[in-house]
Write a protein that holds these residues in place. Structure first.
Motif, PDB file in Angstrom:
ATOM      1  N   CYS A   1       4.311  43.802  72.026  1.00 21.02           N
ATOM      2  CA  CYS A   1       3.007  43.702  71.357  1.00 21.02           C
ATOM      3  C   CYS A   1       1.893  44.234  72.246  1.00 21.02           C
ATOM      4  N   PHE A   2       1.943  43.891  73.517  1.00 19.90           N
ATOM      5  CA  PHE A   2       0.935  44.331  74.473  1.00 19.90           C
ATOM      6  C   PHE A   2       0.928  45.847  74.599  1.00 19.90           C
ATOM      7  N   GLY A   3       2.125  46.438  74.721  1.00 20.75           N
ATOM      8  CA  GLY A   3       2.226  47.887  74.838  1.00 20.75           C
ATOM      9  C   GLY A   3       1.693  48.602  73.611  1.00 20.75           C
ATOM     10  N   MET A   4       1.896  48.016  72.440  1.00 21.88           N
ATOM     11  CA  MET A   4       1.409  48.632  71.203  1.00 21.88           C
ATOM     12  C   MET A   4      -0.098  48.845  71.246  1.00 21.88           C
ATOM     13  N   VAL A   5      -0.815  47.850  71.782  1.00 28.06           N
ATOM     14  CA  VAL A   5      -2.279  47.953  71.798  1.00 28.06           C
ATOM     15  C   VAL A   5      -2.768  48.692  73.036  1.00 28.06           C
ATOM     16  N   MET A   6      -2.251  48.313  74.195  1.00 29.07           N
ATOM     17  CA  MET A   6      -2.736  48.877  75.461  1.00 29.07           C
ATOM     18  C   MET A   6      -2.549  50.395  75.503  1.00 29.07           C
ATOM     19  N   PHE A   7      -1.395  50.867  75.028  1.00 29.80           N
ATOM     20  CA  PHE A   7      -1.097  52.296  75.121  1.00 29.80           C
ATOM     21  C   PHE A   7      -1.254  53.034  73.783  1.00 29.80           C
ATOM     22  N   GLY A   8      -1.189  52.307  72.678  1.00 27.89           N
ATOM     23  CA  GLY A   8      -1.250  52.964  71.377  1.00 27.89           C
ATOM     24  C   GLY A   8      -2.645  53.138  70.825  1.00 27.89           C
ATOM     25  N   ALA A   9      -3.607  52.350  71.323  1.00 28.75           N
ATOM     26  CA  ALA A   9      -4.937  52.346  70.716  1.00 28.75           C
ATOM     27  C   ALA A   9      -5.935  53.260  71.413  1.00 28.75           C
ATOM     28  N   GLN A  10      -5.512  53.982  72.444  1.00 35.07           N
ATOM     29  CA  GLN A  10      -6.469  54.800  73.179  1.00 35.07           C
ATOM     30  C   GLN A  10      -7.024  55.954  72.336  1.00 35.07           C
ATOM     31  N   ALA A  11      -6.150  56.590  71.556  1.00 33.90           N
ATOM     32  CA  ALA A  11      -6.634  57.698  70.714  1.00 33.90           C
ATOM     33  C   ALA A  11      -7.625  57.218  69.649  1.00 33.90           C
ATOM     34  N   PRO A  12      -7.343  56.131  68.901  1.00 31.59           N
ATOM     35  CA  PRO A  12      -8.338  55.648  67.939  1.00 31.59           C
ATOM     36  C   PRO A  12      -9.664  55.258  68.577  1.00 31.59           C
ATOM     37  N   ILE A  13      -9.620  54.716  69.805  1.00 32.13           N
ATOM     38  CA  ILE A  13     -10.875  54.397  70.493  1.00 32.13           C
ATOM     39  C   ILE A  13     -11.705  55.663  70.676  1.00 32.13           C
ATOM     40  N   SER A  14     -11.072  56.719  71.153  1.00 39.34           N
ATOM     41  CA  SER A  14     -11.787  57.968  71.407  1.00 39.34           C
ATOM     42  C   SER A  14     -12.346  58.579  70.127  1.00 39.34           C
ATOM     43  N   THR A  15     -11.523  58.624  69.078  1.00 40.77           N
ATOM     44  CA  THR A  15     -11.983  59.265  67.844  1.00 40.77           C
ATOM     45  C   THR A  15     -13.077  58.452  67.167  1.00 40.77           C
ATOM     46  N   PHE A  16     -13.001  57.123  67.231  1.00 39.00           N
ATOM     47  CA  PHE A  16     -14.057  56.312  66.621  1.00 39.00           C
ATOM     48  C   PHE A  16     -15.375  56.493  67.367  1.00 39.00           C
ATOM     49  N   LEU A  17     -15.334  56.373  68.696  1.00 32.37           N
ATOM     50  CA  LEU A  17     -16.568  56.496  69.467  1.00 32.37           C
ATOM     51  C   LEU A  17     -17.195  57.876  69.306  1.00 32.37           C
ATOM     52  N   GLY A  18     -16.366  58.904  69.184  1.00 28.59           N
ATOM     53  CA  GLY A  18     -16.890  60.257  69.061  1.00 28.59           C
ATOM     54  C   GLY A  18     -17.323  60.641  67.659  1.00 28.59           C
ATOM     55  N   SER A  19     -17.036  59.792  66.673  1.00 29.60           N
ATOM     56  CA  SER A  19     -17.433  60.100  65.289  1.00 29.60           C
ATOM     57  C   SER A  19     -18.953  60.086  65.143  1.00 29.60           C
ATOM     58  N   ARG A  20     -19.433  60.875  64.157  1.00 26.39           N
ATOM     59  CA  ARG A  20     -20.879  61.024  63.949  1.00 26.39           C
ATOM     60  C   ARG A  20     -21.307  60.249  62.705  1.00 26.39           C
ATOM     61  N   THR A  21     -22.297  59.408  62.872  1.00 23.31           N
ATOM     62  CA  THR A  21     -22.761  58.575  61.759  1.00 23.31           C
ATOM     63  C   THR A  21     -23.205  59.421  60.575  1.00 23.31           C
ATOM     64  N   GLU A  22     -23.863  60.544  60.860  1.00 20.12           N
ATOM     65  CA  GLU A  22     -24.381  61.381  59.773  1.00 20.12           C
ATOM     66  C   GLU A  22     -23.274  62.115  59.019  1.00 20.12           C
ATOM     67  N   VAL A  23     -22.100  62.200  59.588  1.00 24.98           N
ATOM     68  CA  VAL A  23     -20.983  62.893  58.942  1.00 24.98           C
ATOM     69  C   VAL A  23     -19.944  61.890  58.444  1.00 24.98           C
ATOM     70  N   GLU A  24     -19.387  61.102  59.357  1.00 23.12           N
ATOM     71  CA  GLU A  24     -18.329  60.156  58.986  1.00 23.12           C
ATOM     72  C   GLU A  24     -18.867  58.838  58.448  1.00 23.12           C
ATOM     73  N   GLY A  25     -20.122  58.503  58.795  1.00 23.96           N
ATOM     74  CA  GLY A  25     -20.692  57.233  58.358  1.00 23.96           C
ATOM     75  C   GLY A  25     -20.470  56.116  59.347  1.00 23.96           C
ATOM     76  N   TYR A  26     -19.912  56.422  60.502  1.00 23.87           N
ATOM     77  CA  TYR A  26     -19.660  55.411  61.542  1.00 23.87           C
ATOM     78  C   TYR A  26     -19.554  56.138  62.876  1.00 23.87           C
ATOM     79  N   GLY A  27     -19.421  55.378  63.945  1.00 23.99           N
ATOM     80  CA  GLY A  27     -19.284  55.965  65.269  1.00 23.99           C
ATOM     81  C   GLY A  27     -20.618  56.135  65.965  1.00 23.99           C
ATOM     82  N   PHE A  28     -20.609  56.735  67.177  1.00 21.26           N
ATOM     83  CA  PHE A  28     -21.812  56.813  67.999  1.00 21.26           C
ATOM     84  C   PHE A  28     -22.065  58.223  68.532  1.00 21.26           C
ATOM     85  N   SER A  29     -21.352  59.226  68.000  1.00 21.84           N
ATOM     86  CA  SER A  29     -21.488  60.605  68.490  1.00 21.84           C
ATOM     87  C   SER A  29     -21.348  60.646  70.006  1.00 21.84           C
TER      88      SER A  29
END
Length: 474
Positions: free
Chosen positions: A273-301
Motif C-alpha cells: 500500500c505504501f509503495g502504491m502511493v509513495m512511488f505511484g503518485a508522483q506523476a499525478p502530483i506533477s500534472t495537477f500542480l502544473g495544470s492551468r486554472t484558465e484551461v483545465e479549471g484546476y491547478g496552479f500553473s
C-alpha cells in the motif's frame, strides 16, 4: 557476535555512506534524462527505458541476492552488488552507445539490494534500540542522498563542460562505497543452511518482469489492451504456479507461509500500500500542480521549480520522519509509531480533497504526508528485520523492497486509467474528478495500511523480537 561501542558506530557509519551513495545515484539521473537523450541521439520515448531497465533488473535481482546473502554472507553479496553498480555507472558515463548503456543499467539494478543487505548486516551485529537507530539512519541517508543527487545533477551540469564528465559523479561515491565494504565492514555471522531454489527464483523473476512490463503497458495502452492482458495474465499464472511450488518446496526461495503469517504479513501488505502511493503518485502530483486554472479549471500553473519544491518538501519531511522514528519508538513503542505513520499518511492524502484549491493548502497536506511517509519508511523495515527469523533477514527485507516497487507500478497504471477515464471530451486533459479519485484512492490505501498494522504483534521490545521470530519459524 554483536559489535559494541566505537566499532559499531564505525561500521554503521560506513554503511550509512553507502546508502548516501545509493540515494545520490538514484536521484542523480532523472533530471539529466533529456540532456542524456540528446547526447545519445535517442528519442524521449526511448530514454524512458533508461529508468525502466534498472527497475526490471532490480525486480529480478533483489530477491535472489537477498537470499544468497542469507546463505553465503551479506557482506559478500553486498560486495558483488557494489562492483556491479560500479561497472554499470562507468558504462553509463563512458560508452556513448544506447544499447550498451542499457546493458550498464542492468548492472546498476543491484543498487536496490544494498539496503536489504545492509539491514541484515546491522541486525546481525547490533541489537535492540541501537539497531533501530542504525536502520533509521540508513533510510534517512538514502532519502537524503536522493535529494542531494537531484540538486547535484542540476548544479554539476551547469559547470561541467561535458555530459560524460557530469555522469561520472555517481561513480566517485560508488567507488568510495566499494572501499568501505571491502575493507571496513565485517561479515555477518548467521547463515541459512539450505540449498538454492533456482526454480523458485526463476518464477519470481518471470512474475516480476511480466507484471512490471504489463503494468507499464497498462499505463499507456490501458488495462484492456491485448498486450496488457497477455502480460498480466502470464504474471498471474506464473505467480499461482510459483506459490504452489514454494509451498511444496523443502527449501523455498521465499517462505510463503511466513510472508502471509500474522507476524510479518501485515508489514508486507502495508509495504504494498505504501509503495502504491509513495512511488505511484508522483506523476499525478506533477500534472495537477502544473495544470492551468484558465484551461483545465484546476491547478496552479506551477513551474518545474515549484513542482520540485512540493515534491522535495515531501521527501525532506520523509527524511526527517525516518530519522526520528527510533527515538519515538523508544518512548511510545514501534507499533504506535507505525500506526501513527499510517494515520498521518491517510490524513495527509485526504486533506488534499478540501485543500486542493490553494497552493498553501496543498502544501499543508504535503507536510502531513511527508511526516507520515517518513515514519513508515524507517519503522516498517526495522520492525520487519526484528520479526523475521534471524537467518532470513536478507530475503525478508528483499521481498519488502520488491513489494514496494510492484505497488508503485500497479498504482501508476491505475492512476493513468483513472485520469484516462476522466478525460474531458475534445481535450487532452482530465477533469478534476480524476484527481479526486486518485486522492481518495491514496487515502484509502493508507487506511488499509493502518488496518493491516493493527494485526501486528503487540510486543514492542527490539531486544526480544529476534528470539520470538526464531521461535515462530520452527
Amino acid at each position: 557476535m554483536p559489535i559494541a561501542g566505537t566499532r559499531a558506530r564505525s561500521v554503521v557509519g560506513f554503511l550509512i555512506f553507502c546508502e548516501l551513495a545509493s540515494g545520490f545515484t538514484q536521484g542523480f539521473y532523472p533530471p539529466l534524462l533529456k540532456d542524456f537523450a540528446i547526447h545519445l541521439g535517442v528519442t524521449d520515448a526511448d530514454i524512458t527505458w533508461f529508468l525502466t531497465v534498472q527497475t526490471l533488473a532490480a525486480a529480478v535481482c533483489v530477491p535472489l541476492l537477498s537470499k544468497l546473502g542469507d546463505i553465503f554472507g551479506h557482506r559478500r553479496l553486498l560486495r558483488i552488488a557494489i562492483v556491479s553498480v560500479l561497472v554499470g555507472t562507468l558504462i553509463t558515463a563512458l560508452v556513448p552507445s544506447y544499447p550498451v548503456v542499457l546493458a550498464g543499467r542492468v548492472l546498476v539494478g543491484p543498487l536496490a539490494v544494498w539496503l536489504p543487505l545492509e539491514i541484515a548486516l546491522v541486525h546481525n551485529r547490533i541489537t535492540g534500540d541501537q539497531a533501530r537507530k542504525a536502520i533509521g539512519f540508513l533510510v534517512t541517508f538514502l532519502t537524503g542522498g536522493a535529494i542531494l543527487g537531484t540538486f547535484a545533477a542540476g548544479g554539476i551540469s551547469l559547470i561541467s563542460p561535458d555530459i560524460t564528465i557530469t555522469m561520472l559523479a555517481p561513480v566517485v561515491l560508488v567507488l568510495v562505497s566499494a572501499y568501505a565494504v571491502f575493507f571496513k565492514v565485517p561479515e555477518s555471522s548467521s547463515r541459512t543452511a539450505t540449498r538454492i531454489d533456482y526454480l523458485g527464483f526463476a518464477g519470481i523473476a518471470v512474475f516480476m518482469i511480466a507484471a512490471l512490463i504489463g503494468l507499464r503497458n497498462a499505463g499507456t495502452a490501458g488495462f484492456l489492451a491485448p498486450s496488457t492482458l497477455v502480460l498480466l495474465g502470464v504474471a498471474v499464472v506464473v505467480f499461482a504456479l510459483w506459490v504452489v511450488w514454494e509451498l511444496r518446496s523443502a527449501a523455498p526461495a521465499v517462505d510463503v507461509r511466513l510472508v502471509v503469517s500474522r507476524r510479518v504479513g501485515p508489514i508486507y501488505l502495508a509495504a504494498l500500500c505504501f509503495g502504491m502511493v509513495m512511488f505511484g503518485a508522483q506523476a499525478p502530483i506533477s500534472t495537477f500542480l502544473g495544470s492551468r486554472t484558465e484551461v483545465e479549471g484546476y491547478g496552479f500553473s506551477a513551474s518545474a521549480g515549484v513542482i520540485s519544491l512540493v515534491i522535495g518538501s515531501i521527501t525532506i519531511l520523509a527524511t526527517v520522519g525516518a530519522a526520528i522514528f527510533s527515538f519515538l519508538a523508544a518512548r511510545i513503542g514501534i507499533r504506535t509509531v507505525l500506526l501513527s505513520g499510517a494515520v498521518l499518511s491517510a490524513v495527509g492524502n485526504f486533506l488534499v480533497l478540501p485543500l486542493h484549491g490553494s497552493l498553501a493548502g496543498y502544501l499543508v497536506a504535503a507536510v502531513v504526508q511527508g511526516l507520515g511517509y517518513g515514519l513508515l519508511l524507517g519503522a516498517l523495515p526495522a520492525r520487519l528485520a526484528e520479526l523475521a527469523p534471524a537467518d532470513s533477514t536478507g530475503i525478508a527485507t528483499g521481498v519488502y523492497n520488491s513489494l514496494r516497487t510492484l505497488g508503485g507500478s500497479l498504482a501508476g497504471a491505475i492512476f493513468a486509467a483513472m485520469l484516462g477515464a476522466a478525460l474531458v471530451p475534445g481535450t487532452t486533459h482530465s477533469s478534476i474528478g480524476g484527481y479526486i479519485a486518485i486522492w481518495t484512492f491514496c487515502g484509502a490505501a493508507f487506511v488499509v495500511c493502518f488496518l493491516a498494522l493493527l494485526f501486528l504483534p503487540r510486543g514492542d521490545s527490539a531486544a526480544d523480537a529476534p528470539e520470538t521470530a526464531a521461535a515462530a519459524a520452527h
